[in-house]
Scaffold this active site. Structure first.
Site, PDB file in Angstrom:
ATOM      1  N   LYS A  63       0.830  -1.212   0.000  1.00 28.83           N
ATOM      2  CA  LYS A  63       0.000   0.000   0.000  1.00 28.83           C
ATOM      3  C   LYS A  63       0.864   1.262   0.000  1.00 28.83           C
ATOM      4  CE  LYS A  63      -2.106  -0.902   3.921  1.00 28.83           C
ATOM      5  NZ  LYS A  63      -1.440  -2.164   4.295  1.00 28.83           N
ATOM      6  N   ARG A  89      -9.595   0.770   8.143  1.00 32.34           N
ATOM      7  CA  ARG A  89      -9.116  -0.546   8.534  1.00 32.34           C
ATOM      8  C   ARG A  89     -10.156  -1.314   9.345  1.00 32.34           C
ATOM      9  NH1 ARG A  89      -2.983   0.966   8.923  1.00 32.34           N
ATOM     10  NH2 ARG A  89      -2.045  -0.962   8.213  1.00 32.34           N
ATOM     11  N   ARG A 126      -0.346  -7.733  14.131  1.00 33.76           N
ATOM     12  CA  ARG A 126      -0.872  -6.904  13.037  1.00 33.76           C
ATOM     13  C   ARG A 126      -1.677  -7.756  12.062  1.00 33.76           C
ATOM     14  NH1 ARG A 126       4.332  -4.464  10.744  1.00 33.76           N
ATOM     15  NH2 ARG A 126       3.030  -3.177   9.419  1.00 33.76           N
ATOM     16  N   ARG A 147      11.359  -0.759  10.544  1.00 37.26           N
ATOM     17  CA  ARG A 147      10.271  -0.322  11.415  1.00 37.26           C
ATOM     18  C   ARG A 147      10.218  -1.247  12.614  1.00 37.26           C
ATOM     19  NH1 ARG A 147       4.780   0.670   8.011  1.00 37.26           N
ATOM     20  NH2 ARG A 147       3.907  -0.131   9.966  1.00 37.26           N
ATOM     21  N   ARG A 184      12.059  -5.293   4.914  1.00 33.36           N
ATOM     22  CA  ARG A 184      11.638  -3.926   4.617  1.00 33.36           C
ATOM     23  C   ARG A 184      12.506  -2.885   5.326  1.00 33.36           C
ATOM     24  NH1 ARG A 184       5.388  -2.221   4.890  1.00 33.36           N
ATOM     25  NH2 ARG A 184       5.434  -2.585   7.132  1.00 33.36           N
TER      26      ARG A 184
HETATM   27  P1  AMP Z   1       0.793   1.307   8.922  1.00 33.47           P
HETATM   28  O1  AMP Z   1       1.943   2.239   8.727  1.00 33.47           O
HETATM   29  O2  AMP Z   1      -0.344   1.614   7.985  1.00 33.47           O
HETATM   30  O3  AMP Z   1       1.208  -0.132   8.881  1.00 33.47           O
HETATM   31  O4  AMP Z   1       0.227   1.585  10.391  1.00 33.47           O
HETATM   32  C1  AMP Z   1       1.058   1.445  11.552  1.00 33.47           C
HETATM   33  C2  AMP Z   1       0.206   1.376  12.800  1.00 33.47           C
HETATM   34  O5  AMP Z   1      -0.570   2.584  12.946  1.00 33.47           O
HETATM   35  C3  AMP Z   1      -0.840   0.260  12.815  1.00 33.47           C
HETATM   36  O6  AMP Z   1      -0.293  -0.977  13.246  1.00 33.47           O
HETATM   37  C4  AMP Z   1      -1.846   0.810  13.823  1.00 33.47           C
HETATM   38  O7  AMP Z   1      -1.378   0.705  15.157  1.00 33.47           O
HETATM   39  C5  AMP Z   1      -1.871   2.292  13.461  1.00 33.47           C
HETATM   40  N1  AMP Z   1      -2.875   2.545  12.376  1.00 33.47           N
HETATM   41  C6  AMP Z   1      -2.609   2.951  11.110  1.00 33.47           C
HETATM   42  N2  AMP Z   1      -3.744   3.102  10.403  1.00 33.47           N
HETATM   43  C7  AMP Z   1      -4.753   2.769  11.247  1.00 33.47           C
HETATM   44  C8  AMP Z   1      -6.176   2.715  11.095  1.00 33.47           C
HETATM   45  N3  AMP Z   1      -6.781   3.035   9.941  1.00 33.47           N
HETATM   46  N4  AMP Z   1      -6.893   2.313  12.165  1.00 33.47           N
HETATM   47  C9  AMP Z   1      -6.308   2.007  13.362  1.00 33.47           C
HETATM   48  N5  AMP Z   1      -4.981   2.028  13.562  1.00 33.47           N
HETATM   49  C10 AMP Z   1      -4.197   2.413  12.511  1.00 33.47           C
END
Ligand code: AMP
Length: 212
Positions: free
Chosen positions: A10, A84, A167, A156, A123
């Site tokens: 994404k 999400r 996750r 990360r 990554r």
């Molecule tokens: P990402 O960078 O999109 O993988 O997001 C990293 C972390 O941010 C996730 O594991 C969640 O803890 C939080 N997060 C990101 N987007 C959302 C969302 N739409 N709803 C809830 N938590 C989110």
């Protein structure tokens, strides 16, 4: 809107869309990482959940997105990692109506469990601009630096194997149902996300051009 599991691409595709079509990206994950780095109240509030790979409360994310659409919606948007959960998707319908902003595409990047673990374990991400790459494609001289902004390329912390498992559980239980949600609205397009970034992007850019 880009939907898919952690490691489905994404963030990578969102960034390619921005560079090619000049459509701004908004990624709650990136916003929250920045808030945590800066040590803001919001950053402190979400730190425990994100550290353990759990989703943060819907209200926090919905407020972030509503603000974003109110301030920048007129210029178009790509959502990377939003929505999400079903409550987030329901809230988004209201936000888009209130701001008279249509949603053109919901793209689901379909990936196998093998692709996910392979990508996540290799990554690297730029600590400054968020550019994502893999250990094998990043060519380093002495230190890992971002090709776009010279920032440090780092792993990360939530890409750690045990956090990844949480996750994935969150994805399977809370995010998977969005496939049906957008399918029923007739908006969902599934794309094979196991292929390399340029091949996936060729499909996505075709969809964007047809939707424009
Ligand atoms: P990402 O960078 O999109 O993988 O997001 C990293 C972390 O941010 C996730 O594991 C969640 O803890 C939080 N997060 C990101 N987007 C959302 C969302 N739409 N709803 C809830 N938590 C989110």
């Amino acid at each position: 809107m880009l939907l898919g599991a952690p490691g489905s691409g994404k963030g990578t595709q969102a960034e390619m869309i921005t560079r090619h079509f000049h459509i701004p990206v908004t990624s709650p994950g990136a916003i929250l990482r920045r808030e945590m780095e800066l040590g803001t109240l919001l950053g402190i509030e979400v730190a425990e959940k994100t550290k353990h790979g759990e989703l943060v409360p819907d209200k926090i994310i919905i407020d972030l997105i509503e603000d974003y659409v109110r301030l920048h919606g007129a210029h178009g948007f790509v959502f990377d990692g939003f929505p999400r959960t079903i409550p987030q998707a329901d809230a988004l319908q209201g936000i888009l109506l209130r701001h008279r902003t249509p949603l053109d595409l919901a793209i689901w990047l379909d990936v196998s469990a093998e692709t996910i673990s392979d990508r996540i374990s290799h990554r690297l991400q730029c600590g400054s601009c968020g550019f994502t790459t893999s250990e094998s494609s990043a060519v380093f001289s002495e230190r890992a630096v971002c090709p776009y902004c010279d920032g440090p390329l780092v792993r990360r912390t939530d890409d750690d194997a045990s956090v990844l498992q949480t996750r994935l559980n969150e994805f399977n239980t809370k995010t998977q149902p969005l496939g049906d949600f957008y399918e029923k609205l007739g908006m969902l397009t599934k794309i094979d996300g196991n292929r390399d970034r340029d091949t996936v992007f060729a499909d996505i850019s075709g969809l964007i051009e047809r939707a424009a």
